[in-house]
Design a protein around this motif. Structure first.
Motif, short mmCIF file in Angstrom:
data_model
loop_
_atom_site.label_atom_id
_atom_site.label_comp_id
_atom_site.label_asym_id
_atom_site.label_seq_id
_atom_site.Cartn_x
_atom_site.Cartn_y
_atom_site.Cartn_z
N VAL A 562 0.84 -1.20 0.00
CA VAL A 562 0.00 0.00 0.00
C VAL A 562 0.87 1.25 0.00
CG1 VAL A 562 -1.68 1.32 1.35
CG2 VAL A 562 -1.94 -1.16 1.12
N LEU A 563 1.94 1.25 0.80
CA LEU A 563 2.86 2.39 0.85
C LEU A 563 3.46 2.68 -0.52
CD1 LEU A 563 5.10 2.34 4.05
CD2 LEU A 563 3.50 4.09 3.31
N VAL A 564 3.92 1.63 -1.20
CA VAL A 564 4.52 1.81 -2.52
C VAL A 564 3.49 2.37 -3.50
CG1 VAL A 564 5.51 0.58 -4.50
CG2 VAL A 564 6.30 0.06 -2.19
N ALA A 565 2.27 1.82 -3.46
CA ALA A 565 1.22 2.28 -4.38
C ALA A 565 0.89 3.75 -4.16
CB ALA A 565 -0.02 1.42 -4.24
N VAL A 566 0.87 4.18 -2.89
CA VAL A 566 0.48 5.56 -2.59
C VAL A 566 1.65 6.53 -2.77
CG1 VAL A 566 -0.35 7.12 -0.78
CG2 VAL A 566 -1.36 4.85 -1.03
N PHE A 567 2.78 6.25 -2.12
CA PHE A 567 3.86 7.23 -2.07
C PHE A 567 4.90 7.07 -3.18
CE2 PHE A 567 2.12 7.26 2.18
CZ PHE A 567 2.11 8.60 2.48
N GLN A 568 5.03 5.88 -3.73
CA GLN A 568 6.01 5.69 -4.80
C GLN A 568 5.35 5.79 -6.17
OE1 GLN A 568 8.99 2.66 -3.90
NE2 GLN A 568 9.13 2.16 -6.06
N TRP A 569 4.13 5.26 -6.28
CA TRP A 569 3.39 5.34 -7.55
C TRP A 569 2.50 6.57 -7.62
CZ3 TRP A 569 1.40 -0.39 -8.30
CH2 TRP A 569 2.51 -1.24 -8.43
N GLY A 570 2.19 7.17 -6.47
CA GLY A 570 1.40 8.40 -6.45
C GLY A 570 -0.10 8.21 -6.47
N ILE A 571 -0.59 6.98 -6.24
CA ILE A 571 -2.04 6.73 -6.25
C ILE A 571 -2.67 7.33 -4.99
CG2 ILE A 571 -3.84 4.97 -6.26
CD1 ILE A 571 -1.88 3.13 -7.71
N GLY A 572 -3.51 8.33 -5.15
CA GLY A 572 -4.21 8.93 -4.01
C GLY A 572 -3.45 10.03 -3.30
N LEU A 573 -2.26 10.40 -3.76
CA LEU A 573 -1.49 11.45 -3.10
C LEU A 573 -2.21 12.79 -3.16
CD1 LEU A 573 2.32 11.01 -3.83
CD2 LEU A 573 1.13 10.91 -1.65
N ASP A 574 -2.86 13.06 -4.28
CA ASP A 574 -3.59 14.33 -4.41
C ASP A 574 -4.76 14.39 -3.43
OD1 ASP A 574 -1.89 15.13 -6.40
OD2 ASP A 574 -3.17 14.45 -8.04
N LEU A 578 -0.55 15.29 -0.18
CA LEU A 578 0.79 15.00 0.31
C LEU A 578 1.90 15.25 -0.70
CD1 LEU A 578 0.14 11.75 2.36
CD2 LEU A 578 0.57 14.04 3.22
N GLY A 579 1.64 16.06 -1.70
CA GLY A 579 2.73 16.42 -2.59
C GLY A 579 3.00 15.39 -3.66
N GLN A 580 4.30 15.20 -3.96
CA GLN A 580 4.71 14.40 -5.12
C GLN A 580 5.26 13.06 -4.69
OE1 GLN A 580 6.64 16.54 -8.34
NE2 GLN A 580 8.27 15.02 -8.37
N GLU A 581 5.07 12.05 -5.57
CA GLU A 581 5.57 10.71 -5.27
C GLU A 581 7.09 10.67 -5.27
OE1 GLU A 581 4.79 10.89 -9.73
OE2 GLU A 581 3.77 11.52 -7.90
N GLY A 582 7.64 9.68 -4.60
CA GLY A 582 9.09 9.50 -4.53
C GLY A 582 9.40 8.18 -3.87
N GLY A 662 2.31 7.23 9.14
CA GLY A 662 0.92 7.14 9.57
C GLY A 662 0.07 6.35 8.61
N VAL A 663 0.21 6.60 7.31
CA VAL A 663 -0.56 5.86 6.31
C VAL A 663 -0.17 4.38 6.33
CG1 VAL A 663 -0.99 5.57 3.84
CG2 VAL A 663 -0.99 7.86 4.84
N GLY A 664 1.14 4.11 6.40
CA GLY A 664 1.60 2.73 6.40
C GLY A 664 1.10 1.96 7.60
N LEU A 665 1.17 2.56 8.80
CA LEU A 665 0.71 1.88 10.01
C LEU A 665 -0.80 1.74 10.03
CD1 LEU A 665 3.11 3.48 12.63
CD2 LEU A 665 3.01 1.07 11.99
N ALA A 666 -1.52 2.75 9.52
CA ALA A 666 -2.98 2.65 9.46
C ALA A 666 -3.39 1.49 8.55
CB ALA A 666 -3.58 3.97 8.96
N ALA A 667 -2.73 1.39 7.39
CA ALA A 667 -3.03 0.28 6.48
C ALA A 667 -2.69 -1.05 7.13
CB ALA A 667 -2.25 0.45 5.17
N ALA A 668 -1.55 -1.11 7.82
CA ALA A 668 -1.12 -2.36 8.45
C ALA A 668 -2.12 -2.81 9.52
CB ALA A 668 0.27 -2.19 9.05
N VAL A 669 -2.54 -1.89 10.38
CA VAL A 669 -3.47 -2.24 11.46
C VAL A 669 -4.83 -2.65 10.89
CG1 VAL A 669 -4.77 -1.29 13.40
CG2 VAL A 669 -2.33 -0.86 13.21
N ALA A 670 -5.31 -1.91 9.89
CA ALA A 670 -6.60 -2.24 9.29
C ALA A 670 -6.58 -3.62 8.66
CB ALA A 670 -6.97 -1.18 8.25
N LEU A 671 -5.55 -3.92 7.88
CA LEU A 671 -5.45 -5.23 7.24
C LEU A 671 -5.29 -6.33 8.28
CD1 LEU A 671 -3.10 -4.28 4.26
CD2 LEU A 671 -5.53 -4.80 4.14
#
Length: 823
Positions: A562-574, A578-582, A662-671
């Motif tokens: 999920v972290l890679v999809a959001v922060f590295q691929w930029g899915i949902g960053l807008d 949270l700015g630009q993917e990286g 925060g996003v990574g831990l939220a995804a981890a706890v939810a899953l």
């Protein structure tokens, strides 16, 4: 201890208030002394840094940048200079600013772009970024941006500038607490019950934060430790108090006196909280095996906060329960205990371990029955979903978060973009080729001719050290920049016959990612191994810890996907703003895995401990898993929802790295809670059957006995027929009768009164059937007994049952209006 805290509640409350205020005053007086100690021994960038420190020992302060762009004409025009030069001069006169280097001096030509439209000046403060007063930074920003006008854009970048862009401290924490309050109010329906976990968490986190701040004066503690301590402290503090308050409320609803209910809650769920808090601290301590010294302060800060949160849950909480009494119940529930009278204590529901509601809800019971009927389908669906979420993990790339990841509206991001536009993408992440001695012309030429190098500038030797400034063609986060560093180290420098080292922030980032990746397997093996041993002791099973280890790895893989999809691929960053993917921050895997494994262990303990108790009673695996899931899933899911709210609130912190965590831990706890513990774990346990509880006989004799919780019965059932701590008919201990109460159509009867009596009519045990109709009564010794079941609208039925040393399964069928009497 719980009884003492309950009876001396004012003393306990005053002690905690005094501790919080005392630590707060001390921390405010001492101030902050966070140390960003970052060292990568035995790396090429560390050797380059040591040489740079020898060459330029006076470069102590933080250097930030003022960038401006002329819409028309050139930055050399008088109209531009007349606005910029006075502003730079005013900044240079400010107290706390060491030096300002502009482009309009003799050596400033390199600070103007080739087209003449963009220029920059360097502002060097007297202190490092964290020590620069925010008021000074705001004055610098206001003065510089005050020079802007139509056709002249002025922006600022740098670490000190970033600090004044962050939202006010406490915004994320406040939002997280408010979200948790909503969840708690929905779960409890009582304002006072809602406030209890929040108050306990605030005391735990507050004392932990102040304590961490004071620890920074005696050891190296990074500022990141305070942020992470708040993040994890709020989550576990609220959750641990939630588990205990839930048990306490259930005890009162059964008719127990509030003091006895509190003592029982602390002596059962409180023990589980102690065990769970210990597992979180052990998982955090696993970071020490990486030998990354800057993580030592993170371990200190986060562990201290977790310990104080647990201490608040087991001391402050019973004191608060004593102050509130019956007010922990909603107004609708408060008359119920009094109406039941003292006889209510003679007919408690089946004992249960772990956090749970008063009884399993209909939805929870139906879901648990569905998992039992279709374990293969549930397991396959859960695994497919987790695998799909984990797929992006294959493209994981570690790196450093910089101002290129800031939101496009921030001045730091705009300054970054202007520098990239005027001087090339690599200007924001220059490399330094550092030589101990004088750099040869052959080396300078070889570096200049290397593919991927935009510009090279050789700095005159200083203190016997030469530096070659290298501007890459690509940005600091670009994978091509990493390849350029490898090329310089492995081919160019050896090919020129020189001994040199490649340094700079970009090179340090690359080395840190490499070191983290190399040490990650040892770290994962350590925390998995420690978790396995703890669960082995708690549940005396080899399969349960193995299952937990596999589930933890699944949760980690899916959350990083999920972290890679959001922060590295930029899915949902807008959407998140949270700015630009990286790349993913290099420090995140170790820190996030520590927190994730600790929290996952908590949920595993609370879920499986209830199943384990049922297994010890009945030796029926299907029933143990079904009842355990039905009675714990609701509170586990509520606790997880609170964690998700707290973690997601850190998206508002203004810190890109904190938002990523925060996003990574939220995804981890939810899953982990909603898919693994609610679906996959019970499905797998149904498929494994009795094998879940297998332990080699030789190992069983050698392992010490560790009770996560004592039986609740021992604290609340003084009547005859009380089961021993190890029921189930083994070693001469009492046995049980268990089964279901159903109608002739097979529908479960909830709330049926089931009593076990002697043939002469003396009652030995009495329970109330659960939402799925399940019941379990304790038998003191083998023999023949009378089992009677009654329920409103269904009449009554009784039968003689003969019990041996093994548990007896006996289902009861009730028919409306029928009464079946046995002489």
């Amino acid at each position: 201890m719980a009884r003492w805290c309950y009876r001396h509640r004012l003393v306990v409350l005053l002690l905690w208030v005094g501790a919080l205020l005392g630590l707060g005053v001390s921390a405010s007086s001492a101030g902050t002394n966070y140390a960003e100690v970052f060292s990568l021994p035995d790396t090429d960038s560390k050797r380059a840094y040591d040489l740079m420190e020898r060459a330029f020992p006076d470069r102590a302060g933080d250097t930030d940048t003022v960038v401006w762009k002329a819409g028309e004409g050139s930055v050399r025009d008088d109209a531009v200079r007349s606005r910029i030069e006075p502003a730079l001069a005013e900044i240079g006169r400010m107290d706390g600013v060491g030096d300002v280097t502009g482009p309009y001096g003799e050596r400033g030509a390199a600070q103007i772009s080739e087209d003449g439209r963009i220029a920059y000046a360097q502002v060097t403060f007297a202190e490092q970024a964290d020590a620069v007063p925010k008021e000074l930074v705001r004055d610098v920003v206001d003065t510089a941006r005050g020079a802007a006008r139509d056709g002249l854009q002025v922006e600022l970048g740098g670490q000190a500038i970033t600090r004044v862009q962050e939202p006010p401290t406490g915004t994320a924490e406040l939002v997280g607490i408010l979200a948790a309050a909503v969840v708690l109010f929905v779960a409890f329906g009582s304002l006072f019950a809602m406030l209890l976990p929040i108050v306990v968490a605030v005391f735990g986190v507050g004392t932990g934060m102040f304590g961490t701040q004071l620890m920074g004066h005696v050891t190296d503690v990074p500022e990141l430790a305070s942020l992470l301590a708040t993040l994890i402290g709020l989550g576990v503090g609220i959750d641990y108090a939630l588990f205990i308050v839930t048990r306490h409320r259930r005890g009162i609803l059964r008719g127990a006196d509030p003091e006895e209910a509190a003592v029982t809650a602390l002596d059962t769920s409180g023990r589980a909280v102690l065990f769970a808090g210990g597992t979180v601290c052990i998982a955090l301590a696993g970071m020490l095996v990486t030998n990354l010294r800057f993580l030592d302060g993170v371990v200190i800060g986060t562990s201290l906060t977790v310990v104080l949160s647990v201490l608040a849950a087991v001391t402050l909480l019973p004191a608060l329960l004593g102050l509130l009494g019956h007010r922990v119940l909603s107004r609708r529930q408060r008359p119920a205990p009094a109406a039941r009278g003292p006889q209510a204590r003679e007919a408690p529901a089946p004992a249960a371990r772990g956090p749970q509601a008063r009884e399993a809800s209909g939805l929870a019971a139906r879901w648990s029955a569905t998992v039992e009927r279709r374990p293969r389908s549930v397991a396959v669906l859960a695994v497919v979903l987790m695998a799909a979420l984990a797929l992006p993990l294959l493209s994981l790339r570690l790196g450093t978060v910089d101002q290129d990841n800031d939101d496009a509206s921030l001045t730091t991001r705009q300054a970054y973009d202007l520098l990239a536009e005027g001087f090339g993408p690599g200007f924001n992440g220059p490399l330094q080729v550092v030589v101990d001695g004088e750099a040869s012309d052959a080396l300078v030429t070889a570096v200049r001719e290397t593919e991927g190098v935009a510009r090279v500038a050789a700095v005159p030797p200083a203190n016997g050290v030469s530096v070659i400034q290298v501007i890459p063609e690509t940005s600091p986060q670009d994978v091509e920049t990493d390849r350029l560093i490898d090329t310089l180290r492995e081919e160019v420098i050896p090919g020129a016959g020189a001994e040199a080292h490649v340094g700079g922030v970009t090179a340090v980032s690359k080395d840190f990612a490499s070191v983290t990746g190399d040490r990650l397997p040892l770290f994962i093996a350590t925390i998995i191994g420690l978790g396995f041993l703890l669960l082995l002791l708690a549940f005396r099973s080899v399969v349960v810890p193995l299952t937990a280890a596999v589930m933890n790895l699944l949760a980690a893989a899916a959350s990083f996907g999920v972290l890679v999809a959001v922060f590295q691929w930029g899915i949902g960053l807008d959407v998140l703003g949270l700015g630009q993917e990286g790349p993913i921050a290099s420090f995140l895997p170790i820190i996030m895995l520590s927190l994730l494994f600790g929290l996952s262990m908590d949920y595993q303990v609370f879920l499986v401990s209830r199943m384990h108790e049922e297994w010890v009673h009945t030796r029926d695996n299907a029933r143990a898993v079904r009842v355990g899931l039905a009675e714990t899933s609701r509170v586990i899911n509520s606790a997880a929802l609170i964690m998700v709210c707290v973690f997601l609130a850190f998206v508002l912190s203004g810190d890109y790295g904190a938002a990523m965590a925060g996003v990574g831990l939220a995804a981890a706890v939810a899953l982990d809670a909603f898919i693994l513990r609610t679906a996959l774990v019970p499905a797998v346990m149904h498929l494994l059957g009795r094998s879940n509880w297998w332990l080699p006989a030789g190992l069983d004799k050698r392992l010490p006995h560790l009770a996560v919780e004592p039986r609740e019965d021992t604290a609340s059932r003084p009547a005859a027929g009380t089961p021993s701590p190890d029921p189930g008919g083994r070693d001469g201990s009492p046995s049980v009768v268990h089964g279901f109460v159903r109608t002739a159509d097979g529908e479960p009867v909830e709330g049926a009164d089931v009593a076990l009596m002697t043939p002469g009519g003396r009652r030995l045990d009495r329970v109330v059937s659960l939402a799925d109709g399940a019941y379990i009564v304790s038998v003191p010794a083998p023999g023949t007994y009378l089992l009677a079941a009654t329920a409103t609208r269904y009449g009554a039925r009784a039968a003689h049952v003969t019990v041996t040393e093994d548990p007896l399964v006996h289902d009861v069928e009730l028919t409306p209006g029928e009464v079946d009497a046995v002489n």
